[in-house]
Design a protein around this motif. Sequence first.
Motif, PDB file in Angstrom:
ATOM      1  N   UNK A  11       0.793  -1.225   0.000  1.00  0.00           N
ATOM      2  CA  UNK A  11       0.000   0.000   0.000  1.00  0.00           C
ATOM      3  C   UNK A  11       0.823   1.270   0.000  1.00  0.00           C
ATOM      4  N   UNK A  12       2.124   1.182   0.234  1.00  0.00           N
ATOM      5  CA  UNK A  12       3.041   2.324   0.103  1.00  0.00           C
ATOM      6  C   UNK A  12       3.286   2.474  -1.403  1.00  0.00           C
ATOM      7  N   UNK A  13       2.731   3.504  -2.034  1.00  0.00           N
ATOM      8  CA  UNK A  13       2.696   3.535  -3.498  1.00  0.00           C
ATOM      9  C   UNK A  13       3.635   4.572  -4.097  1.00  0.00           C
ATOM     10  N   UNK A  14       4.097   4.261  -5.309  1.00  0.00           N
ATOM     11  CA  UNK A  14       5.136   5.057  -5.947  1.00  0.00           C
ATOM     12  C   UNK A  14       4.897   5.181  -7.448  1.00  0.00           C
ATOM     13  N   UNK A  15       5.330   6.329  -7.981  1.00  0.00           N
ATOM     14  CA  UNK A  15       5.439   6.539  -9.417  1.00  0.00           C
ATOM     15  C   UNK A  15       6.891   6.250  -9.778  1.00  0.00           C
ATOM     16  N   UNK A  16       7.123   5.390 -10.743  1.00  0.00           N
ATOM     17  CA  UNK A  16       8.484   5.093 -11.166  1.00  0.00           C
ATOM     18  C   UNK A  16       8.753   5.669 -12.538  1.00  0.00           C
ATOM     19  N   UNK A  17       9.871   6.380 -12.658  1.00  0.00           N
ATOM     20  CA  UNK A  17      10.341   6.903 -13.935  1.00  0.00           C
ATOM     21  C   UNK A  17      11.607   6.135 -14.311  1.00  0.00           C
ATOM     22  N   UNK A  18      11.566   5.489 -15.462  1.00  0.00           N
ATOM     23  CA  UNK A  18      12.663   4.650 -15.932  1.00  0.00           C
ATOM     24  C   UNK A  18      13.712   5.520 -16.623  1.00  0.00           C
ATOM     25  N   UNK A  76      12.390   1.467   2.149  1.00  0.00           N
ATOM     26  CA  UNK A  76      12.317   0.014   2.108  1.00  0.00           C
ATOM     27  C   UNK A  76      11.275  -0.519   1.150  1.00  0.00           C
ATOM     28  N   UNK A  77      10.060   0.009   1.213  1.00  0.00           N
ATOM     29  CA  UNK A  77       9.028  -0.428   0.268  1.00  0.00           C
ATOM     30  C   UNK A  77       9.356   0.047  -1.146  1.00  0.00           C
ATOM     31  N   UNK A  78       9.953   1.231  -1.248  1.00  0.00           N
ATOM     32  CA  UNK A  78      10.315   1.765  -2.551  1.00  0.00           C
ATOM     33  C   UNK A  78      11.350   0.932  -3.262  1.00  0.00           C
ATOM     34  N   UNK A  79      12.359   0.468  -2.540  1.00  0.00           N
ATOM     35  CA  UNK A  79      13.398  -0.312  -3.188  1.00  0.00           C
ATOM     36  C   UNK A  79      12.855  -1.648  -3.685  1.00  0.00           C
ATOM     37  N   UNK A  80      11.891  -2.231  -2.965  1.00  0.00           N
ATOM     38  CA  UNK A  80      11.288  -3.470  -3.453  1.00  0.00           C
ATOM     39  C   UNK A  80      10.505  -3.219  -4.742  1.00  0.00           C
ATOM     40  N   UNK A  81       9.800  -2.084  -4.800  1.00  0.00           N
ATOM     41  CA  UNK A  81       9.061  -1.751  -6.023  1.00  0.00           C
ATOM     42  C   UNK A  81      10.010  -1.507  -7.192  1.00  0.00           C
ATOM     43  N   UNK A 212       0.420   9.687   7.877  1.00  0.00           N
ATOM     44  CA  UNK A 212       0.576   8.249   8.058  1.00  0.00           C
ATOM     45  C   UNK A 212       0.558   7.562   6.703  1.00  0.00           C
ATOM     46  N   UNK A 213       1.451   6.607   6.496  1.00  0.00           N
ATOM     47  CA  UNK A 213       1.434   5.785   5.291  1.00  0.00           C
ATOM     48  C   UNK A 213       0.984   4.378   5.662  1.00  0.00           C
TER      49      UNK A 213
END
Length: 269
Positions: A11-18, A76-81, A212-213
């Motif tokens: 549920x910790x969400x991210x936009x990824x730019x390649x 931590x959640x970001x690196x997994x994504x 809160x996240x």
Amino acid sequence: MVHFTKLQGNGNDFILIDEYNGEVIHADKKSAFAAKYCDRNFGIGADGVLYLGSSDRADIRMRIFNSDGTEAEMCGNGIRCLVKYALDKGYIKKNATVETLAGVLSISSRIEDRTWVTVNMGKPVFMRERIPARGEGEFLEVDMHDYSVSAVNTGVPHAVIFVDSLVPQLMHTAPGIRYDPVFPKGINVNFVRVDSIDEITISTYERGVEAETLSCGTGSVACVAVASRLGRTGRRVKVNTKGGELIITLTDEAAFMEGPAERVFDGII
């Protein structure tokens, strides 16, 4: 046009730019881009933006900007994504390394119906405190803001507070600790309920999101590091967050975080 991918870890969400094959968002615009497009009403909506790049020191590089535009050392959640995306693209294999502002971290993964990633988070560093009444030492169970607060850096700084029950006190209490001058760079704030020797439940107020996240990977590591140091848990602990569970394992050399990451959708700006 800018291509992006939306991912989430518990549920910790991210936009990824390649940016593996070249810069997409100019360096001096990365912060403003994150602040604009993380907005959940007028943008895509996310807790942060991940920029995936190539690296001279590791297999890939991660930069992360919070939803307020500030850059964080690690997530931590970001690196997994990021790893999930890089695996899908074939940039990395099952075992790889990721360059972050907190150092080069090693990862491993297993692919089933989703990617479950294990990250070597390095060794938690207990922060030093300089409160006159206590002198200088590890920041463990220091009385402040009506709570007993401990502080540890797991890539980014975290305050850890043990409570008997998790009630809606987070938004009332956390900002005072987050901005306390004893933490000159600010701090993330975690409330922890110990459920058993090998299970805890946490809620986290994240610096840079200022709310809160649903989950925080570095916060989960911090909570287990403090709980284990104080004898409240063992060294392998299931951490329940609002978005799902993580498994944290402590060794003498490092902390390991295990958890899922999922690709949500792709789009074009």
